[in-house]
Design a protein around this motif. Structure first.
Motif, PDB file in Angstrom:
ATOM      1  N   ARG A 237       0.833  -1.206   0.000  1.00 29.08           N
ATOM      2  CA  ARG A 237       0.000   0.000   0.000  1.00 29.08           C
ATOM      3  C   ARG A 237       0.864   1.251   0.000  1.00 29.08           C
ATOM      4  NH1 ARG A 237      -4.025  -1.294   3.262  1.00 29.08           N
ATOM      5  NH2 ARG A 237      -5.791  -0.651   1.969  1.00 29.08           N
ATOM      6  N   SER A 238       0.420   2.256  -0.760  1.00 36.64           N
ATOM      7  CA  SER A 238       1.102   3.545  -0.772  1.00 36.64           C
ATOM      8  C   SER A 238       0.056   4.646  -0.935  1.00 36.64           C
ATOM      9  CB  SER A 238       2.143   3.603  -1.898  1.00 36.64           C
ATOM     10  OG  SER A 238       2.947   4.751  -1.768  1.00 36.64           O
ATOM     11  N   GLU A 239       0.511   5.817  -1.385  1.00 31.53           N
ATOM     12  CA  GLU A 239      -0.389   6.962  -1.581  1.00 31.53           C
ATOM     13  C   GLU A 239       0.000   7.737  -2.830  1.00 31.53           C
ATOM     14  OE1 GLU A 239      -0.193   9.442   1.867  1.00 31.53           O
ATOM     15  OE2 GLU A 239      -1.053   7.910   3.220  1.00 31.53           O
ATOM     16  N   ILE A 240      -0.929   8.528  -3.302  1.00 29.16           N
ATOM     17  CA  ILE A 240      -0.639   9.487  -4.372  1.00 29.16           C
ATOM     18  C   ILE A 240       0.169  10.640  -3.777  1.00 29.16           C
ATOM     19  CG2 ILE A 240      -1.650  11.177  -5.958  1.00 29.16           C
ATOM     20  CD1 ILE A 240      -4.043   9.299  -6.260  1.00 29.16           C
ATOM     21  N   ILE A 241       1.286  10.974  -4.458  1.00 30.49           N
ATOM     22  CA  ILE A 241       2.113  12.091  -3.961  1.00 30.49           C
ATOM     23  C   ILE A 241       2.092  13.290  -4.912  1.00 30.49           C
ATOM     24  CG2 ILE A 241       3.617  10.569  -2.635  1.00 30.49           C
ATOM     25  CD1 ILE A 241       5.711  10.878  -4.876  1.00 30.49           C
ATOM     26  N   ALA A 242       1.524  13.134  -6.110  1.00 32.03           N
ATOM     27  CA  ALA A 242       1.398  14.256  -7.049  1.00 32.03           C
ATOM     28  C   ALA A 242       0.367  13.906  -8.106  1.00 32.03           C
ATOM     29  CB  ALA A 242       2.742  14.575  -7.704  1.00 32.03           C
ATOM     30  N   LEU A 243      -0.205  14.928  -8.737  1.00 30.62           N
ATOM     31  CA  LEU A 243      -1.179  14.747  -9.813  1.00 30.62           C
ATOM     32  C   LEU A 243      -0.804  15.635 -10.989  1.00 30.62           C
ATOM     33  CD1 LEU A 243      -4.321  14.734  -7.552  1.00 30.62           C
ATOM     34  CD2 LEU A 243      -3.744  12.863  -9.112  1.00 30.62           C
ATOM     35  N   ARG A 244      -1.036  15.138 -12.206  1.00 29.82           N
ATOM     36  CA  ARG A 244      -0.727  15.880 -13.428  1.00 29.82           C
ATOM     37  C   ARG A 244      -1.902  15.800 -14.394  1.00 29.82           C
ATOM     38  NH1 ARG A 244       2.525  17.462 -10.616  1.00 29.82           N
ATOM     39  NH2 ARG A 244       4.802  17.547 -10.785  1.00 29.82           N
ATOM     40  N   GLU A 245      -2.168  16.930 -15.074  1.00 32.78           N
ATOM     41  CA  GLU A 245      -3.170  16.943 -16.150  1.00 32.78           C
ATOM     42  C   GLU A 245      -2.433  16.899 -17.479  1.00 32.78           C
ATOM     43  OE1 GLU A 245      -6.417  16.940 -15.697  1.00 32.78           O
ATOM     44  OE2 GLU A 245      -6.526  17.335 -13.529  1.00 32.78           O
ATOM     45  N   LEU A 246      -2.783  15.933 -18.327  1.00 34.35           N
ATOM     46  CA  LEU A 246      -2.133  15.776 -19.625  1.00 34.35           C
ATOM     47  C   LEU A 246      -3.154  15.930 -20.738  1.00 34.35           C
ATOM     48  CD1 LEU A 246       0.073  14.492 -17.767  1.00 34.35           C
ATOM     49  CD2 LEU A 246       0.483  12.846 -19.596  1.00 34.35           C
ATOM     50  N   GLU A 247      -2.693  16.533 -21.836  1.00 34.90           N
ATOM     51  CA  GLU A 247      -3.510  16.588 -23.042  1.00 34.90           C
ATOM     52  C   GLU A 247      -3.342  15.289 -23.825  1.00 34.90           C
ATOM     53  OE1 GLU A 247      -5.658  18.907 -23.613  1.00 34.90           O
ATOM     54  OE2 GLU A 247      -5.012  20.098 -21.871  1.00 34.90           O
ATOM     55  N   ALA A 248      -4.287  15.009 -24.696  1.00 29.76           N
ATOM     56  CA  ALA A 248      -4.208  13.809 -25.526  1.00 29.76           C
ATOM     57  C   ALA A 248      -2.893  13.792 -26.307  1.00 29.76           C
ATOM     58  CB  ALA A 248      -5.386  13.750 -26.490  1.00 29.76           C
ATOM     59  N   GLY A 249      -2.237  12.652 -26.288  1.00 25.58           N
ATOM     60  CA  GLY A 249      -0.988  12.486 -27.034  1.00 25.58           C
ATOM     61  C   GLY A 249       0.261  12.758 -26.227  1.00 25.58           C
ATOM     62  N   GLU A 250       0.154  13.335 -25.032  1.00 23.46           N
ATOM     63  CA  GLU A 250       1.347  13.620 -24.237  1.00 23.46           C
ATOM     64  C   GLU A 250       1.870  12.336 -23.589  1.00 23.46           C
ATOM     65  OE1 GLU A 250       1.889  17.816 -22.528  1.00 23.46           O
ATOM     66  OE2 GLU A 250      -0.149  17.258 -21.937  1.00 23.46           O
ATOM     67  N   PRO A 251       3.213  12.203 -23.513  1.00 20.80           N
ATOM     68  CA  PRO A 251       3.806  10.977 -22.966  1.00 20.80           C
ATOM     69  C   PRO A 251       4.000  11.057 -21.454  1.00 20.80           C
ATOM     70  CG  PRO A 251       5.533  12.366 -23.836  1.00 20.80           C
ATOM     71  CD  PRO A 251       4.239  13.101 -24.080  1.00 20.80           C
ATOM     72  N   VAL A 252       4.186   9.890 -20.870  1.00 21.95           N
ATOM     73  CA  VAL A 252       4.459   9.783 -19.434  1.00 21.95           C
ATOM     74  C   VAL A 252       5.651   8.862 -19.216  1.00 21.95           C
ATOM     75  CG1 VAL A 252       3.594   8.913 -17.221  1.00 21.95           C
ATOM     76  CG2 VAL A 252       2.078  10.182 -18.728  1.00 21.95           C
ATOM     77  N   GLY A 253       6.583   9.283 -18.369  1.00 24.86           N
ATOM     78  CA  GLY A 253       7.654   8.406 -17.918  1.00 24.86           C
ATOM     79  C   GLY A 253       8.779   8.223 -18.908  1.00 24.86           C
ATOM     80  N   TYR A 254       9.751   7.393 -18.486  1.00 25.14           N
ATOM     81  CA  TYR A 254      10.931   7.137 -19.314  1.00 25.14           C
ATOM     82  C   TYR A 254      10.549   6.565 -20.676  1.00 25.14           C
ATOM     83  CZ  TYR A 254      13.914   7.848 -15.223  1.00 25.14           C
ATOM     84  OH  TYR A 254      14.569   8.384 -14.135  1.00 25.14           O
ATOM     85  N   GLY A 255      11.103   7.159 -21.698  1.00 26.29           N
ATOM     86  CA  GLY A 255      10.883   6.678 -23.056  1.00 26.29           C
ATOM     87  C   GLY A 255       9.518   6.996 -23.620  1.00 26.29           C
ATOM     88  N   GLY A 256       8.656   7.604 -22.804  1.00 24.67           N
ATOM     89  CA  GLY A 256       7.324   7.954 -23.297  1.00 24.67           C
ATOM     90  C   GLY A 256       6.540   6.765 -23.803  1.00 24.67           C
TER      91      GLY A 256
END
Length: 366
Positions: A237-256
């Protein structure tokens, strides 16, 4: 403090052990707690089961000594036997039981002069082809060990290669060989691992060896009515530590690797491969956020992972995240399901949780 924790439900552990006993009421069930009780904490799990389990099983002297020094007095079986001759002194001093699978171990046992005779499990290679004596060697060894003053009770032991499979051909082959040996020698048997305990009553012997099932993982390829009664012992178990709003097509994380298919809301969770979560987890690996199923979005990082919470608008910083186990609302996410998304098995996930994720032990009545 960092919110990641591995919660260990000792009530669930005891429930699963009792389920193993109900599967084989004519057998003794040794509780297998090797590899730090499959990542759950060997001493704490042994303490929780000591009033119920007649014996424990570990892989090495070091694991046995941890239990003895922690006050565990039940018999402890060394599943791989001794690793050097000088370990015989510790076996004798601490009242351990041993498996013997190689000639040098037999020689060491026959040469020993313990204060009390040692219970021995003679391992047969019935088809796994890892450890054990060939079928042709067993009768002679059985006679020598039976006559040895250093040996107390003697059992035949083996390990199944495919008890978890729906195809029972190889299992039946191994079982027939072992039944023949047992009949020839009038030998008590110790055969059944978790899958054989759950699905193959023919393999239930004087002793069974339930392992991963004790921790709530289903070892069978296809669940049955019994495995559906297993309860998860570990909740990561853990928790959310941050939130991000992304537009369609935007990548997340290493290498996208993951790109938002729509306008998306991404939660950053405090858990990563530096905690033991599998880096090979695919996009879409399930996660529970506030008890609702969400999906991994992007590669797992060392300390963090990113999860698509677009459909959980109530998710906020500090919201509860369950990587596997039981959410606060009772929703459960099986470690077996998570393992499939990582192209691995539950054993590697459970034993892979690192010390950076503290274990917290509880009973639901407490």
């Amino acid at each position: 403090m960092r919110p990641l924790v591995a919660e260990i439900d000792l009530d669930a552990l005891r429930h699963n052990y009792q389920l193993a006993c109900r599967c084989a009421p004519q057998s003794h069930s040794v509780a297998v707690i090797k590899a730090n009780a499959y990542g759950h904490g060997a001493l704490e799990c042994a303490q929780a089961l000591e009033s119920q389990a007649p014996a424990f099983a570990v892989a090495s002297i070091e694991e046995a000594m941890l239990l003895r020094h922690g006050g565990i007095t039940r018999p402890i079986v060394l599943l791989e036997g001794i690793f050097s001759i000088d370990e015989m002194a510790l076996v004798d001093a601490h009242g351990l039981w041993i498996c013997v699978h190689s000639q040098w171990q037999v020689d060491a046992l026959l040469a020993a002069t313990p204060r009390h005779p040692i219970p021995v499990w003679l391992k047969v290679d019935s088809g796994m082809h890892r450890l054990g004596f060939s079928v042709d060697e067993v009768a002679g060894l059985w006679q020598r060990l039976s006559a040895a003053p250093s040996v107390a009770s003697l059992h035949l032991m083996s390990h199944f290669a495919s008890a978890d499979s729906q195809d029972n051909g190889y299992f039946n082959q191994q079982m027939a060989l072992l039944q023949g040996l047992a009949s020839q020698l009038d030998a008590p048997l110790c055969l059944a691992n978790s899958p054989a305990t759950l699905a193959w009553p023919v393999a239930h012997g004087d002793w069974n060896r339930p392992g991963v099932m004790l921790y709530g993982s289903d070892p069978l390829q296809t669940a049955n009515d019994i495995t559906r009664q297993l309860q998860p012992v570990m909740t990561l178990r853990s928790e959310i530590i941050a939130l991000r709003e992304l537009e369609a097509g935007e990548p997340v994380g290493y290498g996208g690797r993951w790109r938002a298919p729509r306008r998306s809301r991404i939660a950053v969770v405090a858990c990563g491969y530096g905690d033991g979560y599998d880096r090979h987890a695919r996009d879409g690996t399930p996660v529970l956020v506030n008890g609702k199923r969400c999906a991994l979005a992007g590669k797992v990082s060392m300390d963090m992972m990113t999860v698509d919470v677009t459909d959980v608008p109530e998710a906020v910083i500090g919201s509860d995240v369950v990587l596997w186990g039981r959410a606060s609302n009772g929703e459960m996410l099986s470690v077996d399901e998570v393992a499939r998304y990582c192209d691995t098995i539950s054993y590697t996930l459970l034993t892979g949780v690192l010390p950076r994720a503290p274990r917290r032990y509880h009973t639901r009545s407490a």
